[in-house]
Design a protein around this motif. Structure first.
Motif, mmCIF file in Angstrom:
data_model
loop_
_atom_site.group_PDB
_atom_site.id
_atom_site.type_symbol
_atom_site.label_atom_id
_atom_site.label_comp_id
_atom_site.label_asym_id
_atom_site.label_seq_id
_atom_site.Cartn_x
_atom_site.Cartn_y
_atom_site.Cartn_z
ATOM 1 N N ALA A 24 12.854 -19.775 -20.613
ATOM 2 C CA ALA A 24 13.227 -20.832 -21.552
ATOM 3 C C ALA A 24 14.296 -21.744 -20.951
ATOM 4 C CB ALA A 24 13.715 -20.229 -22.861
ATOM 5 N N LEU A 25 15.247 -21.174 -20.253
ATOM 6 C CA LEU A 25 16.293 -21.989 -19.634
ATOM 7 C C LEU A 25 15.746 -22.834 -18.492
ATOM 8 C CD1 LEU A 25 19.279 -19.479 -19.601
ATOM 9 C CD2 LEU A 25 19.064 -21.576 -20.943
ATOM 10 N N ARG A 26 14.817 -22.282 -17.722
ATOM 11 C CA ARG A 26 14.225 -23.047 -16.624
ATOM 12 C C ARG A 26 13.312 -24.143 -17.130
ATOM 13 N NH1 ARG A 26 11.206 -19.401 -13.799
ATOM 14 N NH2 ARG A 26 12.460 -17.622 -14.308
ATOM 15 N N ARG A 27 12.634 -23.890 -18.234
ATOM 16 C CA ARG A 27 11.707 -24.870 -18.786
ATOM 17 C C ARG A 27 12.479 -26.089 -19.260
ATOM 18 N NH1 ARG A 27 8.625 -21.735 -22.048
ATOM 19 N NH2 ARG A 27 10.239 -21.753 -23.605
ATOM 20 N N GLY A 28 13.561 -25.866 -20.012
ATOM 21 C CA GLY A 28 14.419 -26.961 -20.467
ATOM 22 C C GLY A 28 13.652 -28.051 -21.194
ATOM 23 N N GLY A 29 14.357 -29.008 -21.737
ATOM 24 C CA GLY A 29 13.749 -30.150 -22.378
ATOM 25 C C GLY A 29 12.926 -29.830 -23.602
ATOM 26 N N GLY A 30 12.979 -28.609 -24.064
ATOM 27 C CA GLY A 30 12.194 -28.208 -25.238
ATOM 28 C C GLY A 30 12.968 -28.441 -26.513
#
Length: 117
Positions: free
Chosen positions: A105-111
């Motif tokens: 979730a942290l790497r995906r970001g922008g959510g």
């Protein structure tokens, strides 16, 4: 014929079986590193307890603390070495799942819920 864009990969996991989502989360490098550390601590505790012939070894406390709070939920099981091992293994898997999910979730970001949008 089903539309090819039905599963957009938004992270909701709809349409994916639970086992595939779990493998996806536990396949994260951070989660695997955590599981490796927990396995090393568990092996160390078993070796130290086996070598200590006085029966007063507290080495099992270290893997329990490393896998807390998940392992503490299972610590109420009947008192035996197998139940202690089960508590540590289940606690490590629960924690690694949460760690992998957070890492992705942290790497995906922008959510959702980020200031980047």
């Amino acid at each position: 014929m089903p539309d090819a864009n039905t599963n957009t990969g938004t992270g909701s996991g709809t349409g994916q079986p639970f086992s595939r989502r779990l493998r996806h989360v536990l396949g994260d490098a951070v989660a695997l590193a955590y599981l490796a550390v927990c396995a090393a601590l568990l092996v160390w505790a078993i070796v130290v307890s086996a070598v200590d012939d006085s029966g007063e070894s507290m080495a099992a406390v270290i893997p329990l603390l490393a896998t807390a709070p998940g392992s503490l939920l299972f610590l109420v099981l009947p008192d035996s070495g197998a139940m202690l091992l089960l508590a540590v293994v289940l606690g490590a898997l629960i924690n690694a799942t949460v760690i992998g999910w957070c890492s992705r979730a942290l790497r995906r970001g922008g959510g959702r819920g980020t200031a980047a949008s």
